[in-house]
Motif scaffolding. Sequence first.
Motif, PDB file in Angstrom:
ATOM      1  N   SER A  39       0.814  -1.218   0.000  1.00 15.41           N
ATOM      2  CA  SER A  39       0.000   0.000   0.000  1.00 15.41           C
ATOM      3  C   SER A  39       0.852   1.276   0.000  1.00 15.41           C
ATOM      4  O   SER A  39       0.556   2.222  -0.737  1.00 15.41           O
ATOM      5  CB  SER A  39      -0.954   0.004   1.201  1.00 15.41           C
ATOM      6  OG  SER A  39      -0.241  -0.141   2.403  1.00 15.41           O
ATOM      7  N   VAL A  40       1.912   1.319   0.847  1.00 23.43           N
ATOM      8  CA  VAL A  40       2.748   2.522   0.904  1.00 23.43           C
ATOM      9  C   VAL A  40       3.718   2.551  -0.266  1.00 23.43           C
ATOM     10  O   VAL A  40       3.802   3.543  -0.998  1.00 23.43           O
ATOM     11  CB  VAL A  40       3.500   2.585   2.253  1.00 23.43           C
ATOM     12  CG1 VAL A  40       4.452   3.784   2.272  1.00 23.43           C
ATOM     13  CG2 VAL A  40       2.519   2.679   3.409  1.00 23.43           C
ATOM     14  N   PHE A  41       4.473   1.474  -0.422  1.00 25.99           N
ATOM     15  CA  PHE A  41       5.386   1.351  -1.558  1.00 25.99           C
ATOM     16  C   PHE A  41       5.127   0.024  -2.241  1.00 25.99           C
ATOM     17  O   PHE A  41       5.083  -1.018  -1.570  1.00 25.99           O
ATOM     18  CB  PHE A  41       6.852   1.418  -1.088  1.00 25.99           C
ATOM     19  CG  PHE A  41       7.832   1.223  -2.215  1.00 25.99           C
ATOM     20  CD1 PHE A  41       8.233   2.296  -3.002  1.00 25.99           C
ATOM     21  CD2 PHE A  41       8.331  -0.031  -2.506  1.00 25.99           C
ATOM     22  CE1 PHE A  41       9.114   2.117  -4.053  1.00 25.99           C
ATOM     23  CE2 PHE A  41       9.208  -0.231  -3.558  1.00 25.99           C
ATOM     24  CZ  PHE A  41       9.601   0.850  -4.323  1.00 25.99           C
ATOM     25  N   PRO A  42       4.891  -0.004  -3.533  1.00 28.17           N
ATOM     26  CA  PRO A  42       5.015   1.124  -4.471  1.00 28.17           C
ATOM     27  C   PRO A  42       3.690   1.779  -4.862  1.00 28.17           C
ATOM     28  O   PRO A  42       3.682   2.648  -5.733  1.00 28.17           O
ATOM     29  CB  PRO A  42       5.626   0.454  -5.689  1.00 28.17           C
ATOM     30  CG  PRO A  42       4.986  -0.903  -5.699  1.00 28.17           C
ATOM     31  CD  PRO A  42       4.801  -1.294  -4.246  1.00 28.17           C
ATOM     32  N   ILE A  43       2.546   1.408  -4.252  1.00 27.78           N
ATOM     33  CA  ILE A  43       1.274   1.951  -4.749  1.00 27.78           C
ATOM     34  C   ILE A  43       1.127   3.438  -4.415  1.00 27.78           C
ATOM     35  O   ILE A  43       0.927   4.268  -5.314  1.00 27.78           O
ATOM     36  CB  ILE A  43       0.079   1.146  -4.197  1.00 27.78           C
ATOM     37  CG1 ILE A  43       0.150  -0.314  -4.656  1.00 27.78           C
ATOM     38  CG2 ILE A  43      -1.232   1.759  -4.687  1.00 27.78           C
ATOM     39  CD1 ILE A  43      -0.942  -1.199  -4.094  1.00 27.78           C
TER      40      ILE A  43
END
Length: 209
Positions: free
Chosen positions: A113-117
């Motif tokens: 969710s944080v990386f990479p989205i």
Amino acid sequence: MELDTAYTITVLVTMFVVMDPIAIAPVFLALTPGMSNAQRRRIAWRAVSVAGFVLAIFALAGEAVLTFIGISMPAFRVAGGILLFLTAIDMLFDRRTKRRKDRADEDDHDDPSVFPIAIPLIAGPGSIASIILLTGEKPGFEGLATVVVMTVFTLAVMAVTLQASGQLERIGKTGINVITRLLGMLLAALSVQFVLDGLAAFGFGPGAG
């Protein structure tokens, strides 16, 4: 009021095109293999919330940071316009989607969710540059509020699109490519306008005073 409406439409179109929710959907599916709908919903909302927080920081303080390091808004407008034009070229030739898939393949985290989205797929260089450019186009509370509201709206569409990514697959790769290329053409035109506005502030081109 007509100018405000035109500015609002420009902000909405710019943020929607740069974030490109339709093109991110297949990448989101690749990052969440085997997950339930509930898990994908949580990841989608978490990613959108983190991206929104990052973009809000640049909306509130982006121009102040530029001033602190000695970069004028017209200069950033030209540079940002060039950056967005390169993004548009990538969209037109489908290189942007390939890079997103490469980032997805390189990610080893269970929760993307944080990386990479969130970063850099949603809150990437293009969307950050757009936020700073758009707030600089209309300084003051009204311009900032318009950018924030339209960005929140785009992020909400992004969250819904990510959650419905399984259904979006039905339009097929060809359908997604057609939509991405149309959005790329819009972004190319908007980026050229940013460059022209920046040059006009330096006394070059149409609108120079």
